[in-house]
Scaffold this motif. Structure first.
Motif, PDB file in Angstrom:
ATOM      1  N   CYS A 159      -1.316   2.786  10.193  1.00  0.00           N
ATOM      2  CA  CYS A 159      -2.262   1.903  10.875  1.00  0.00           C
ATOM      3  C   CYS A 159      -2.454   2.358  12.326  1.00  0.00           C
ATOM      4  O   CYS A 159      -1.514   2.829  12.974  1.00  0.00           O
ATOM      5  N   PHE A 199      -5.523   5.706   9.523  1.00  0.00           N
ATOM      6  CA  PHE A 199      -6.752   4.927   9.466  1.00  0.00           C
ATOM      7  C   PHE A 199      -7.667   5.354  10.606  1.00  0.00           C
ATOM      8  O   PHE A 199      -7.334   5.215  11.777  1.00  0.00           O
ATOM      9  N   GLY A 204     -11.094   4.539  10.499  1.00  0.00           N
ATOM     10  CA  GLY A 204     -12.307   3.725  10.462  1.00  0.00           C
ATOM     11  C   GLY A 204     -12.349   2.745  11.613  1.00  0.00           C
ATOM     12  O   GLY A 204     -11.506   2.766  12.524  1.00  0.00           O
ATOM     13  N   LYS A 229      -8.461  -5.803   8.985  1.00  0.00           N
ATOM     14  CA  LYS A 229      -9.347  -4.947   8.187  1.00  0.00           C
ATOM     15  C   LYS A 229      -8.598  -3.721   7.668  1.00  0.00           C
ATOM     16  O   LYS A 229      -8.872  -3.226   6.579  1.00  0.00           O
ATOM     17  N   GLN A 230      -7.633  -3.252   8.459  1.00  0.00           N
ATOM     18  CA  GLN A 230      -6.858  -2.104   8.017  1.00  0.00           C
ATOM     19  C   GLN A 230      -5.994  -2.455   6.812  1.00  0.00           C
ATOM     20  O   GLN A 230      -5.857  -1.661   5.875  1.00  0.00           O
ATOM     21  N   LYS A 250      -6.734  -4.818   4.648  1.00  0.00           N
ATOM     22  CA  LYS A 250      -7.671  -4.969   3.527  1.00  0.00           C
ATOM     23  C   LYS A 250      -8.015  -3.605   2.944  1.00  0.00           C
ATOM     24  O   LYS A 250      -8.120  -3.440   1.729  1.00  0.00           O
ATOM     25  N   TYR A 251      -8.189  -2.637   3.832  1.00  0.00           N
ATOM     26  CA  TYR A 251      -8.457  -1.270   3.382  1.00  0.00           C
ATOM     27  C   TYR A 251      -7.270  -0.756   2.563  1.00  0.00           C
ATOM     28  O   TYR A 251      -7.448  -0.159   1.489  1.00  0.00           O
ATOM     29  N   ARG A 288      -7.241  -2.334  -0.889  1.00  0.00           N
ATOM     30  CA  ARG A 288      -8.280  -1.777  -1.765  1.00  0.00           C
ATOM     31  C   ARG A 288      -7.909  -0.377  -2.257  1.00  0.00           C
ATOM     32  O   ARG A 288      -8.199  -0.019  -3.392  1.00  0.00           O
ATOM     33  N   ARG A 289      -7.246   0.397  -1.398  1.00  0.00           N
ATOM     34  CA  ARG A 289      -6.797   1.729  -1.805  1.00  0.00           C
ATOM     35  C   ARG A 289      -5.508   1.681  -2.615  1.00  0.00           C
ATOM     36  O   ARG A 289      -5.072   2.701  -3.150  1.00  0.00           O
TER      37      ARG A 289
END
Length: 493
Positions: A386, A413, A415, A421-422, A424-425, A428-429
């Motif tokens: 992160c 990360f 993005g 949000k990190q 959540k990313y 999802r991954r």
């Protein structure tokens, strides 16, 4: 803004008959291809890559349908007015390569290749207009020994991907046998009878799917399928249809018994007798190498659909019960095959150049393996570093590099987004671990590790945000120098 002035936005859509391939599919395909490449390489074959486009006249009369530049293939006219076509298989381009480089390569030329091929045909369930093939070929090898080796290679590929000998069978025939039957039935083995012969081959090729009556229709006037599409028949006489069907059903339980019966079926036909002799030699070599009739059987219904085969042909079939997601039995049938094709290279050089090969469709084979439980284990998603502080980016990238050097997939990360949000990313991954380090941790020489999979499980039992903050589940602080070992321990657990 009026509709007239509204900017054009194309609709995101795939062309029919083409598919997108996500990471899991690509990794599974690569594992399957690597297993086959290992078999080919162990036998002294060498890799080759040819372009997706070939000149249409180089593909010639061996196009999937008729002798037209745009029938069965995707074709376009170049700026020099020459027709080019996307390759419909990997064999015809390989034949062109050998002819073009004939004097500079050792013969037999033994090569393997995998790549996309294209068919301009009606798409349907499991039937794509682009798919991946994986091939091995021997060019300049005239005897049945080369054909026997290709059959052995097909069996070895089945084993290399994890199949038991009871789960597959290589089924073998010889096109010369059918040539003899067709000659005696009035179908000439010349260019004049080429279209009719291909219609016969394709009809027999559908025997397992359409049954005797369906093939009888295709050998005769024609057949209309369930969708209303009509396929023109080969228009054989009733006696010829009977002879072709009789030959197609001549296979016996043992290779020796089939050879004995075939000798009677072909009679005095020179083509037929030559075909029987080649199968007898193949049987001798398969037996010597321990490939029994349960693995490699003679089957006179195997003809292969393409028109360029000239001798022994074979198909790899899966025997295991395969079920769909609803538990229903699914018949996969042939997942690959090959045979002898002495005419492809000869077209370019005007001299006899014998060749034989084996090919399988990667997607079709992979689908069957998945349903049989023979695919490789899943790939672990990357550890996420992160990014809390842009000033610490060099540290984040250094941590990721340390993890990668230890054989652990990792990414920083990069993005846009806060820590929420990190995370959540990362969810999802499906990342297994998140590594956190801010300026305070930097000073104290520590990092925080979040076991994301364990945290997800524990979250199911926690009822409030306050309890979550107090328990801080699946989270640990470790010295920076112990980060790699701690991450590895979490993943191994």
């Amino acid at each position: 803004m009026s509709k007239k002035n509204k900017p054009f936005r194309p609709k995101a859509r795939r062309p029919r008959g083409f598919e997108d391939k996500p990471a899991e599919m690509l990794r599974a395909e690569r594992a399957l291809i690597d297993a086959a490449f290992g078999v080919y390489d162990s036998r002294g074959f060498e890799p080759l890559q040819t372009p997706a486009f070939e000149y249409a006249d180089a593909l010639g009369k061996f196009l999937p349908d008729e002798d037209r530049p745009n029938a069965g293939v995707f074709a376009m006219q170049d700026d020099d007015e020459q027709w080019m076509a996307l390759r419909y298989d990997l064999t015809a381009p390989m034949a062109r390569y050998v002819a073009e480089n004939y004097d500079g390569i050792a013969k037999p030329y033994r090569r393997y290749q995998a790549g996309s091929v294209y068919r301009n045909e009606k798409p349907g369930p499991g039937r794509f207009r682009e798919f991946v093939q994986c091939d091995a070929d021997s060019v300049g090898a005239p005897g049945a020994a080369a054909d026997a080796e290709m059959i052995m290679i097909a069996a070895d590929v089945m084993r290399a991907v994890g199949l038991k000998d009871s789960e597959y069978q290589i089924r073998i025939n010889n096109r010369k046998l059918l040539d003899g039957i067709l000659e005696s039935s009035g179908v000439p083995n010349t260019d004049a009878g080429a279209v009719q012969r291909i219609q016969v081959l394709r009809a027999i090729d559908k025997l397992d799917r359409l049954g005797e009556q369906g093939v009888t229709d295709l050998l005769g006037e024609g057949r209309e399928d369930e969708s209303g599409d009509y396929t023109q028949g080969a228009k054989l006489s009733p006696d010829a249809i009977k002879a072709v069907l009789g030959f197609s059903l001549a296979g016996q339980s043992s290779r020796t018994e089939t050879l004995s019966r075939l000798e009677k079926v072909v009679g005095s036909s020179s083509h037929g007798r030559a075909g029987v002799a080649e199968l007898a030699e193949i049987d001798r070599l398969l037996t010597a190498c321990g490939y029994g009739p349960d693995q490699c059987a003679f089957d006179t219904s195997i003809v292969r659909g393409l028109g360029y085969y000239t001798g022994p042909v074979f198909e790899a079939e899966l025997l295991a019960d395969i079920r769909d997601r609803k538990g229903r039995l699914v018949r996969i049938g042939s997942i690959g095959g090959g045979g002898r094709y002495n005419g492809l290279v000869s077209r370019f050089r005007g001299q006899e150049v014998p060749a034989t090969g084996f090919s399988f469709g990667v997607s079709r084979f992979l689908t069957a393996l998945e349903r049989m439980g023979h695919t490789k284990g899943e790939v672990i998603a990357p550890v996420l570093i992160c990014a809390f502080d842009k000033e610490l980016m060099p540290d984040y990238f250094a941590m990721a590099e340390e993890l990668r050097n230890a054989g652990i997939r990792a990414e920083v990360f990069i993005g846009a987004g806060n820590v929420t949000k990190q995370f959540k990313y990362a969810d999802r991954r499906e990342c297994p671990v998140a590594v956190l380090m801010g300026s305070d941790e930097k000073v104290s020489g520590t990092v925080t590790l979040k076991d994301l999979k364990l945290g997800l499980e524990m979250a199911k039992t926690i009822e409030s945000n306050e309890e979550w903050r107090e328990s801080r589940p699946a989270q640990q602080e470790v010295p920076r120098v112990q980060m790699v070992a701690a991450v590895k321990a979490i993943i191994d657990a």
